[in-house]
Design a protein around this motif. Structure first.
Motif, PDB file in Angstrom:
ATOM      1  N   PRO A 110     -77.292  22.925  -9.988  1.00 45.98           N
ATOM      2  CA  PRO A 110     -75.890  23.197  -9.650  1.00 45.98           C
ATOM      3  C   PRO A 110     -75.104  21.903  -9.488  1.00 45.98           C
ATOM      4  O   PRO A 110     -75.659  20.868  -9.116  1.00 45.98           O
ATOM      5  N   LEU A 111     -73.845  21.969  -9.792  1.00 49.21           N
ATOM      6  CA  LEU A 111     -72.932  20.856  -9.568  1.00 49.21           C
ATOM      7  C   LEU A 111     -72.541  20.895  -8.092  1.00 49.21           C
ATOM      8  O   LEU A 111     -72.042  21.912  -7.599  1.00 49.21           O
ATOM      9  N   ILE A 112     -72.776  19.819  -7.371  1.00 51.23           N
ATOM     10  CA  ILE A 112     -72.438  19.767  -5.950  1.00 51.23           C
ATOM     11  C   ILE A 112     -71.086  19.097  -5.805  1.00 51.23           C
ATOM     12  O   ILE A 112     -70.870  17.996  -6.299  1.00 51.23           O
ATOM     13  N   ALA A 113     -70.178  19.804  -5.131  1.00 55.31           N
ATOM     14  CA  ALA A 113     -68.826  19.289  -4.928  1.00 55.31           C
ATOM     15  C   ALA A 113     -68.432  19.493  -3.478  1.00 55.31           C
ATOM     16  O   ALA A 113     -68.909  20.414  -2.817  1.00 55.31           O
ATOM     17  N   ARG A 114     -67.584  18.635  -2.997  1.00 55.46           N
ATOM     18  CA  ARG A 114     -67.061  18.750  -1.636  1.00 55.46           C
ATOM     19  C   ARG A 114     -65.555  18.992  -1.709  1.00 55.46           C
ATOM     20  O   ARG A 114     -64.862  18.431  -2.550  1.00 55.46           O
ATOM     21  N   TRP A 115     -65.088  19.834  -0.805  1.00 56.51           N
ATOM     22  CA  TRP A 115     -63.665  20.135  -0.733  1.00 56.51           C
ATOM     23  C   TRP A 115     -62.929  18.888  -0.276  1.00 56.51           C
ATOM     24  O   TRP A 115     -63.341  18.208   0.672  1.00 56.51           O
ATOM     25  N   ASP A 116     -61.817  18.555  -0.929  1.00 55.43           N
ATOM     26  CA  ASP A 116     -61.075  17.347  -0.545  1.00 55.43           C
ATOM     27  C   ASP A 116     -59.830  17.656   0.291  1.00 55.43           C
ATOM     28  O   ASP A 116     -58.889  16.879   0.351  1.00 55.43           O
ATOM     29  N   ASN A 117     -59.849  18.810   0.962  1.00 60.79           N
ATOM     30  CA  ASN A 117     -58.780  19.237   1.879  1.00 60.79           C
ATOM     31  C   ASN A 117     -57.475  19.612   1.184  1.00 60.79           C
ATOM     32  O   ASN A 117     -56.445  19.686   1.841  1.00 60.79           O
ATOM     33  N   ALA A 118     -57.524  19.833  -0.115  1.00 58.27           N
ATOM     34  CA  ALA A 118     -56.316  20.223  -0.844  1.00 58.27           C
ATOM     35  C   ALA A 118     -56.433  21.679  -1.289  1.00 58.27           C
ATOM     36  O   ALA A 118     -57.467  22.101  -1.799  1.00 58.27           O
ATOM     37  N   VAL A 119     -55.361  22.437  -1.058  1.00 56.54           N
ATOM     38  CA  VAL A 119     -55.297  23.850  -1.449  1.00 56.54           C
ATOM     39  C   VAL A 119     -53.949  24.091  -2.111  1.00 56.54           C
ATOM     40  O   VAL A 119     -52.920  23.648  -1.612  1.00 56.54           O
ATOM     41  N   THR A 120     -53.973  24.791  -3.239  1.00 55.80           N
ATOM     42  CA  THR A 120     -52.745  25.262  -3.859  1.00 55.80           C
ATOM     43  C   THR A 120     -52.766  26.775  -3.752  1.00 55.80           C
ATOM     44  O   THR A 120     -53.631  27.424  -4.348  1.00 55.80           O
ATOM     45  N   HIS A 121     -51.863  27.314  -2.962  1.00 51.16           N
ATOM     46  CA  HIS A 121     -51.828  28.763  -2.741  1.00 51.16           C
ATOM     47  C   HIS A 121     -51.241  29.464  -3.952  1.00 51.16           C
ATOM     48  O   HIS A 121     -50.393  28.919  -4.659  1.00 51.16           O
ATOM     49  N   ARG A 122     -51.690  30.679  -4.162  1.00 54.24           N
ATOM     50  CA  ARG A 122     -51.233  31.433  -5.326  1.00 54.24           C
ATOM     51  C   ARG A 122     -49.761  31.788  -5.210  1.00 54.24           C
ATOM     52  O   ARG A 122     -49.207  31.850  -4.112  1.00 54.24           O
ATOM     53  N   ASP A 123     -49.155  32.035  -6.348  1.00 56.41           N
ATOM     54  CA  ASP A 123     -47.767  32.474  -6.406  1.00 56.41           C
ATOM     55  C   ASP A 123     -47.736  33.958  -6.042  1.00 56.41           C
ATOM     56  O   ASP A 123     -48.290  34.780  -6.774  1.00 56.41           O
ATOM     57  N   PRO A 124     -47.117  34.333  -4.927  1.00 52.21           N
ATOM     58  CA  PRO A 124     -47.135  35.740  -4.507  1.00 52.21           C
ATOM     59  C   PRO A 124     -46.401  36.679  -5.469  1.00 52.21           C
ATOM     60  O   PRO A 124     -46.612  37.881  -5.432  1.00 52.21           O
TER      61      PRO A 124
END
Length: 78
Positions: free
Chosen positions: A3-17
């Motif tokens: 598996p590719l191991i990745a860490r969250w970099d504290n960035a989120v783009t919320h979906r367009d409601p």
């Protein structure tokens, strides 16, 4: 395949409601700096929120019950 191991970099783009097909984007990065995009549906966002808050049992018995700081993502080809 590992598996590719990745860490969250504290960035989120919320979906367009206004777009029912849009998804939430979690920005992650691998140990060597490769960017990884993790897309989640509204249902997955809610499940992840519940899992992190400890509000219910793990979704599958093979998943660990403790919190992890890494996101495991399988590489796929399209």
């Amino acid at each position: 395949m590992e598996p590719l191991i990745a860490r969250w970099d504290n960035a989120v783009t919320h979906r367009d409601p206004t777009d029912p097909t849009d998804e939430t984007l979690l920005c992650c990065v691998t140990a060597d700096g490769q960017p990884v995009a993790l897309f989640l549906t509204d249902t997955q966002v809610a499940d992840l929120r519940d899992q992190l808050a400890g509000d219910r049992k793990p979704l599958a018995s093979h998943r660990p019950s403790r919190r992890r700081r890494s996101v495991l993502i399988r590489r796929t080809t399209t």
